[in-house]
Enzyme design. Sequence first.
Site, PDB file in Angstrom:
ATOM      1  N   ASN A  59       0.836  -1.189   0.000  1.00  0.00           N
ATOM      2  CA  ASN A  59       0.000   0.000   0.000  1.00  0.00           C
ATOM      3  C   ASN A  59       0.880   1.252   0.000  1.00  0.00           C
ATOM      4  OD1 ASN A  59       0.546  -0.923   2.701  1.00  0.00           O
ATOM      5  ND2 ASN A  59      -1.072   0.356   3.524  1.00  0.00           N
ATOM      6  N   GLU A  61       0.309   5.361   0.638  1.00  0.00           N
ATOM      7  CA  GLU A  61      -0.614   6.407   1.087  1.00  0.00           C
ATOM      8  C   GLU A  61      -0.235   7.770   0.522  1.00  0.00           C
ATOM      9  OE1 GLU A  61      -1.801   4.367   5.337  1.00  0.00           O
ATOM     10  OE2 GLU A  61      -0.493   6.105   5.365  1.00  0.00           O
ATOM     11  N   ASN A  62      -1.162   8.688   0.654  1.00  0.00           N
ATOM     12  CA  ASN A  62      -0.978  10.058   0.197  1.00  0.00           C
ATOM     13  C   ASN A  62      -1.671  10.975   1.193  1.00  0.00           C
ATOM     14  OD1 ASN A  62      -1.936  12.527  -1.439  1.00  0.00           O
ATOM     15  ND2 ASN A  62      -0.403  11.561  -2.767  1.00  0.00           N
ATOM     16  N   ALA A  63      -1.122  12.154   1.399  1.00  0.00           N
ATOM     17  CA  ALA A  63      -1.703  13.095   2.358  1.00  0.00           C
ATOM     18  C   ALA A  63      -3.152  13.441   2.017  1.00  0.00           C
ATOM     19  CB  ALA A  63      -0.866  14.373   2.434  1.00  0.00           C
ATOM     20  N   CYS A  70      -4.051   0.666  -2.446  1.00  0.00           N
ATOM     21  CA  CYS A  70      -3.931  -0.518  -1.610  1.00  0.00           C
ATOM     22  C   CYS A  70      -2.954  -1.501  -2.244  1.00  0.00           C
ATOM     23  CB  CYS A  70      -5.289  -1.188  -1.448  1.00  0.00           C
ATOM     24  SG  CYS A  70      -6.490  -0.199  -0.538  1.00  0.00           S
ATOM     25  N   GLU A  72      -3.283  -4.690  -2.921  1.00  0.00           N
ATOM     26  CA  GLU A  72      -3.888  -5.545  -3.941  1.00  0.00           C
ATOM     27  C   GLU A  72      -3.969  -4.827  -5.282  1.00  0.00           C
ATOM     28  OE1 GLU A  72      -6.124  -6.292   0.005  1.00  0.00           O
ATOM     29  OE2 GLU A  72      -5.062  -4.662  -0.979  1.00  0.00           O
ATOM     30  N   CYS A 104     -10.112  -4.639   1.259  1.00  0.00           N
ATOM     31  CA  CYS A 104     -11.198  -3.669   1.443  1.00  0.00           C
ATOM     32  C   CYS A 104     -12.210  -3.822   0.303  1.00  0.00           C
ATOM     33  CB  CYS A 104     -10.638  -2.244   1.470  1.00  0.00           C
ATOM     34  SG  CYS A 104     -10.075  -1.617  -0.130  1.00  0.00           S
TER      35      CYS A 104
END
Length: 150
Positions: A59, A61-63, A70, A72, A104
């Site tokens: 995964n 992430e970003n702010a 994700c 997957e 998810c």
Amino acid sequence: MNNKKFIDCTKQFSELDSAVCELILTAISARKFAYVPYSNFPVGAALRTKCGKVFSGCNVENAAFTPGACAERTAICKAISEGYKEFESCAVVAYQKDTLTPPCGVCRQFLIEFAVEDFPVYVARAEDPPSDVLCTSVYNLLPNGFRCYK
């Protein structure tokens, strides 16, 4: 998508065949590269194509949250970008002490998009070695998921 082909069950990692163990261990390795400065919740995934090639992802992430990816979906996009669109199995790993972490809802829909037929999904804790493994499938994770058939 054909109807339910796999029965949900939990097995010990040591009971699984070597190809499934390899897929889970590849997902655990991919998890180490996760970029998770906001949630601090790294996830790894690995998919095996019908021809046996394995693609992994973590995964990112970003702010702004929404543009994050994700594990997957990262693995699937890597495979698609290299010309692979048919999968035979998937493994997803994360670590929560008291539970397993399945894909998810968005990832379930993403998986079913590329599931010509139902295939197994293995969900494990990122432990060395993993213990309990949920053995499920794309269809079991998202029965009657949205599909655009040709």
